[in-house]
Design an enzyme around this catalytic site. Structure first.
Site, PDB file in Angstrom:
ATOM      1  CG  ASP A  72      52.283  74.142  30.898  1.00 20.58           C
ATOM      2  OD1 ASP A  72      52.186  73.401  29.904  1.00 20.58           O
ATOM      3  OD2 ASP A  72      51.412  74.967  31.208  1.00 20.58           O
ATOM      4  CG  ASP A 123      50.983  78.670  29.434  1.00 18.63           C
ATOM      5  OD1 ASP A 123      49.872  78.237  29.078  1.00 18.63           O
ATOM      6  OD2 ASP A 123      51.114  79.647  30.203  1.00 18.63           O
ATOM      7  CG  HIS A 155      50.278  82.556  26.776  1.00 18.30           C
ATOM      8  ND1 HIS A 155      49.177  81.761  26.580  1.00 18.30           N
ATOM      9  CD2 HIS A 155      50.598  82.448  28.100  1.00 18.30           C
ATOM     10  CE1 HIS A 155      48.852  81.187  27.734  1.00 18.30           C
ATOM     11  NE2 HIS A 155      49.691  81.578  28.672  1.00 18.30           N
ATOM     12  CG  HIS A 177      53.049  83.457  31.673  1.00 19.49           C
ATOM     13  ND1 HIS A 177      51.985  84.289  31.973  1.00 19.49           N
ATOM     14  CD2 HIS A 177      52.502  82.269  31.297  1.00 19.49           C
ATOM     15  CE1 HIS A 177      50.856  83.627  31.804  1.00 19.49           C
ATOM     16  NE2 HIS A 177      51.125  82.408  31.385  1.00 19.49           N
ATOM     17  CE  LYS A 188      49.034  74.029  29.052  1.00 14.89           C
ATOM     18  NZ  LYS A 188      49.217  75.378  29.602  1.00 14.89           N
ATOM     19  CB  CYS A 197      48.791  73.952  33.489  1.00  8.20           C
ATOM     20  SG  CYS A 197      48.404  75.587  32.808  1.00  8.20           S
TER      21      CYS A 197
END
Ligand code: VGL
Ligand code: ZN
Length: 194
Positions: A15, A57, A59, A76, A101, A140
């Site tokens: 990340d 990450d 999203h 974020h 993820k 993470c």
């Protein structure tokens, strides 16, 4: 501490995205400081022809971890946004594998192993040792390290290539203790022997 990058070792960069760096939506203090050190690790893996994985990450706009949807974080790493891009200084090998993820709106995932095919990829390539560093130590990185140990990998936490959020002071130190007592090895760049 002396550790070898064996022929069955992979590097996992967790990340290292704009939103986790200073100026981003969920900045980790000194988050950008991991870039140069990670690049040094990455070069060692490139030289040896060994695999490098980058988690991100990733999203949707209405993700459950965001404040507006009942979560604890500001929005974020929204898919395809600038904040979700890897830090521009990060060395990314041409054959690196990207693992996204937290991609579903109703489920969060801190670990790179959660609902991804990371473990299958690694086992296909006969990897048994993982070097793991990035952002954030207390979220993470910790979850990825703990899952790696559960999956049976010899797991090496890259202390100089990781930084934490520290929502509460001491969270990162606590996370490091948890990783070590679960069986992780902690190293810095200079500990790698050849
Ligand atoms: C992370 C908080 C929320 C991380 C991801 O990458 O450590 N932290 N989402
Ligand atoms: Zn997130």
């Amino acid at each position: 501490m002396n550790i070898l990058i064996t022929n069955n070792t992979a590097l996992i960069i967790v990340d290292v995205q704009n939103d986790f760096c200073p100026g981003g939506a969920l900045p980790v203090s000194e988050g950008d400081k991991v870039v140069a050190v990670l690049n040094s690790y990455t070069k060692k893996f490139i030289e040896r022809g060994l695999p490098v994985f980058l988690t991100r990450d990733w999203h949707p706009e209405n993700h459950i971890s965001f404040n507006a949807y009942g979560g604890t974080w500001p929005p974020h790493c929204i898919q395809d946004s600038n904040g979700a891009e890897f830090h521009h200084g990060l060395l990314i090998p041409t054959n690196a594998v990207i693992i996204s993820k937290g991609t579903l709106s109703d489920k969060d995932a801190y670990s790179g192993f959660e609902d991804t095919n990371l473990s299958e990829y690694l086992k296909q390539r006969h990897i048994d040792r993982l070097f793991i560093g990035g952002l954030a130590t207390d979220y993470c990185v910790k979850s990825t390290v703990l899952d790696a140990i559960k999956e049976g990998f010899q797991t090496v936490f890259l202390e100089d290539a990781s930084r934490g959020v520290d929502v509460k002071a001491g969270d990162s130190d606590k996370a490091i203790k948890e990783m070590l007592s679960a069986g992780a090895i902690r190293i810095k760049l200079g500990d790698i022997g050849d």
